[in-house]
Design an enzyme around this catalytic site. Structure first.
Site, PDB file in Angstrom:
ATOM      1  N   TYR A  52       0.846  -1.200   0.000  1.00 23.79           N
ATOM      2  CA  TYR A  52       0.000   0.000   0.000  1.00 23.79           C
ATOM      3  C   TYR A  52       0.877   1.244   0.000  1.00 23.79           C
ATOM      4  O   TYR A  52       1.732   1.386   0.867  1.00 23.79           O
ATOM      5  CB  TYR A  52      -0.911   0.015   1.235  1.00 23.79           C
ATOM      6  CG  TYR A  52      -2.361  -0.214   0.854  1.00 23.79           C
ATOM      7  CD1 TYR A  52      -3.017   0.735   0.080  1.00 23.79           C
ATOM      8  CD2 TYR A  52      -3.036  -1.359   1.228  1.00 23.79           C
ATOM      9  CE1 TYR A  52      -4.328   0.529  -0.317  1.00 23.79           C
ATOM     10  CE2 TYR A  52      -4.356  -1.565   0.841  1.00 23.79           C
ATOM     11  CZ  TYR A  52      -4.994  -0.612   0.061  1.00 23.79           C
ATOM     12  OH  TYR A  52      -6.284  -0.816  -0.332  1.00 23.79           O
ATOM     13  N   GLU A  54      -0.436   4.736  -0.556  1.00 29.69           N
ATOM     14  CA  GLU A  54      -1.251   5.939  -0.742  1.00 29.69           C
ATOM     15  C   GLU A  54      -0.419   7.182  -0.485  1.00 29.69           C
ATOM     16  O   GLU A  54       0.354   7.240   0.470  1.00 29.69           O
ATOM     17  CB  GLU A  54      -2.452   5.903   0.204  1.00 29.69           C
ATOM     18  CG  GLU A  54      -3.509   4.917  -0.272  1.00 29.69           C
ATOM     19  CD  GLU A  54      -4.489   4.549   0.815  1.00 29.69           C
ATOM     20  OE1 GLU A  54      -4.041   4.363   1.964  1.00 29.69           O
ATOM     21  OE2 GLU A  54      -5.689   4.443   0.520  1.00 29.69           O
ATOM     22  N   ASP A 199      -5.582  14.155 -24.976  1.00 25.74           N
ATOM     23  CA  ASP A 199      -5.669  12.755 -24.557  1.00 25.74           C
ATOM     24  C   ASP A 199      -4.971  11.952 -25.643  1.00 25.74           C
ATOM     25  O   ASP A 199      -5.548  11.652 -26.675  1.00 25.74           O
ATOM     26  CB  ASP A 199      -7.135  12.344 -24.413  1.00 25.74           C
ATOM     27  CG  ASP A 199      -7.289  10.857 -24.098  1.00 25.74           C
ATOM     28  OD1 ASP A 199      -6.258  10.145 -24.062  1.00 25.74           O
ATOM     29  OD2 ASP A 199      -8.433  10.410 -23.905  1.00 25.74           O
ATOM     30  N   THR A 226      -2.949   6.571 -21.832  1.00 31.28           N
ATOM     31  CA  THR A 226      -2.754   5.218 -21.338  1.00 31.28           C
ATOM     32  C   THR A 226      -1.265   4.916 -21.491  1.00 31.28           C
ATOM     33  O   THR A 226      -0.549   5.621 -22.200  1.00 31.28           O
ATOM     34  CB  THR A 226      -3.518   4.175 -22.180  1.00 31.28           C
ATOM     35  OG1 THR A 226      -3.030   4.242 -23.514  1.00 31.28           O
ATOM     36  CG2 THR A 226      -5.012   4.439 -22.170  1.00 31.28           C
ATOM     37  N   LYS A 229      -0.778   1.238 -24.897  1.00 24.72           N
ATOM     38  CA  LYS A 229      -1.060   1.183 -26.332  1.00 24.72           C
ATOM     39  C   LYS A 229       0.263   1.311 -27.092  1.00 24.72           C
ATOM     40  O   LYS A 229       1.130   0.463 -26.908  1.00 24.72           O
ATOM     41  CB  LYS A 229      -2.129   2.214 -26.690  1.00 24.72           C
ATOM     42  CG  LYS A 229      -3.470   1.896 -25.975  1.00 24.72           C
ATOM     43  CD  LYS A 229      -4.587   2.871 -26.280  1.00 24.72           C
ATOM     44  CE  LYS A 229      -5.816   2.534 -25.453  1.00 24.72           C
ATOM     45  NZ  LYS A 229      -6.910   3.510 -25.622  1.00 24.72           N
ATOM     46  N   ARG A 235      -0.790  -2.181 -18.657  1.00 26.76           N
ATOM     47  CA  ARG A 235      -2.115  -1.557 -18.647  1.00 26.76           C
ATOM     48  C   ARG A 235      -2.139  -0.502 -17.547  1.00 26.76           C
ATOM     49  O   ARG A 235      -1.916  -0.811 -16.378  1.00 26.76           O
ATOM     50  CB  ARG A 235      -3.133  -2.657 -18.368  1.00 26.76           C
ATOM     51  CG  ARG A 235      -4.542  -2.389 -18.754  1.00 26.76           C
ATOM     52  CD  ARG A 235      -5.240  -3.692 -19.068  1.00 26.76           C
ATOM     53  NE  ARG A 235      -4.864  -4.099 -20.415  1.00 26.76           N
ATOM     54  CZ  ARG A 235      -5.363  -3.561 -21.521  1.00 26.76           C
ATOM     55  NH1 ARG A 235      -6.284  -2.628 -21.461  1.00 26.76           N
ATOM     56  NH2 ARG A 235      -4.943  -3.947 -22.711  1.00 26.76           N
TER      57      ARG A 235
END
Ligand SMILES: *Cc1c(COP(=O)(O)O)cnc(C)c1O
Length: 420
Positions: A52, A54, A199, A226, A229, A235
């Site tokens: 974790y 955060e 984008d 992203t 791609k 991903r």
């Protein structure tokens, strides 16, 4: 590979093995897909998934962050270098959450975004009526002036901008084959005091590899993308800010705690590895070859008289009106090409007269085949095979011959394990 899964979980093992075989044995022409290196997969499957984290490097909510801070900082520094900008947030879980965070960072509910019309190439996350974000913000549209040249109607864009006073002018697409004029969009945004956001989910790898223009060079404020791609990473998503610390701070808050909880540090580590690969000279060659291969396919479609939206391509993808030119619907084309081992997707074309489930077009691209080191010769032959298949869609013997040829091609060009 998969030694432990094989011993422990036969069912999942079979699915993984099946997918591995599927990816090797056909030509992947979905323009948003790619093959990542073994190094990227190692990072993505690493112990970082246990942690974790955060917060951001140096400012976390849990202890034990020595190594997570290291990989996230590496990912950030490499992203900044790749895209020539001051700030990077590498935590978005994918492209859609990157866009949602960006919208909330730069706008208040009810504010307006001016983006590309969805039937002219824009993405679902740019305000499709079925998305949640469409209930929060108001989306207005620009379009192509002429679907046969692909040029955007910048006069209309300026008119809509003056009328609706959007907070954001959004450049970017998932089914558009030409370059946008970022400088023109920036000038219009400056006139009305709007933010400029690109984008670049589809073309991030082209930009990183110097094969497409970087919107930051024309003064854009923010880029969302992203990482899986053309950029050929895991991903995931990312938000980049050119120079404004104020914007970057808003973006960071909007990603966490605004939208997400703990970042997926395994994916962040894999992003760092992929960005390291993208910084090598080999990646520049890769990006250039993607365009050469797309041009080779374009030449065959032009020669065979198949209409391409935008009149052809300047990037990695082609949108072809197979219904208008060959009398085969997009859905039929997708199915019959799958039978010969070519994977692509049906797609609506500008001013579509059919339905979304069975449109007139297909969309395909060269990023994944180029990763397999296929060049213009193979791209040309694949385009010919595609058109032959569509012209003989009911000829089983013909399709069998073509399937065999595709198989041989795939065996000759195995998916590489490494790119550096
Ligand atoms: C693919 C894509 C996205 C969404 O990315 P996901 O990772 O699928 O959420 C957003 N915008 C554009 C332009 C895209 O092409």
């Amino acid at each position: 590979m998969y030694d432990y899964i094989k011993k422990q979980d036969e069912e999942v093992f079979k699915a993984l093995e099946g997918e591995e075989r599927r990816e090797e044995s056909g030509v992947e022409m979905i323009p948003s897909e790619n093959y990542v290196s073994r190094a990227v997969r190692e990072a993505n499957g690493s112990v970082m998934t246990n942690k974790y984290s955060e917060g951001y490097p140096g400012k976390r909510y849990y202890g034990g962050q020595t190594f997570t801070d290291q990989v996230e900082t590496l990912a950030i520094e490499r992203a900044k270098k790749l895209f020539n900008c001051q700030f990077a947030n590498v935590q978005p879980l994918s492209g859609a959450p990157a866009n949602v965070a960006m919208y909330f960072a730069l706008m208040e509910p009810g504010d307006t975004v001016l983006g590309m019309d969805l039937s002219h190439g824009g993405h679902l996350t740019h305000g499709h009526p079925t998305t949640s974000i469409n209930k929060v913000f108001n989306f207005v549209r620009y379009k192509m002036k002429d679907p046969d040249t692909g040029e955007i109607d910048y006069d209309e864009l300026a008119k809509v901008a003056r009328e609706h006073r959007p907070k954001i002018i959004l450049a970017g697409f998932s089914a558009y084959s030409r370059e946008l004029n970022y400088a023109k969009m920036k000038a219009i945004a400056d006139e009305i005091g709007a933010y400029t956001v690109a984008d670049m989910a589809h073309i991030a790898g082209l930009i990183a590899g110097g094969a497409a223009r970087n919107p930051f060079d024309d003064g854009f404020d923010v880029i969302t993308t992203t990482t899986h791609k053309t950029l050929r990473g895991p991903r995931g998503g990312m938000v980049l800010t050119r120079e404004s610390e104020e914007i970057a701070t808003k973006i960071n808050k909007a990603v966490f705690p605004g939208l997400q909880g703990g970042p997926h540090m395994n994916a962040v580590a894999a992003k760092a590895v992929a960005f390291g690969e993208a910084l090598t000279p080999a990646f520049k060659e890769y990006a250039a070859q993607i365009l050469k291969n797309a041009k080779a396919m374009e030449a065959v479609f032009a020669r065979e008289g198949v209409r391409m939206l935008g009149g052809g391509t300047s990037n990695h993808l082609i949108l072809a009106d197979v219904f208008g030119s060959l009398g085969v619907t997009g859905k039929e084309a997708e199915t019959v090409l799958d039978e010969v081992g070519i994977t692509l997707n049906k797609n609506m074309i500008a001013d579509e007269t059919r339905t979304a489930m069975d449109p007139s077009g297909i969309r395909f691209g060269t990023p994944a085949m180029t990763t397999r080191r296929m060049k213009e010769g193979e791209a040309t032959r694949l385009a010919e095979i595609m058109i032959e298949t569509l012209r003989h869609k009911d000829d089983a013997a013909k399709k069998e011959t073509l399937r065999a040829e595709v198989k041989v091609l795939c065996e000759k060009f195995p998916v590489p394990e490494t790119f550096v």
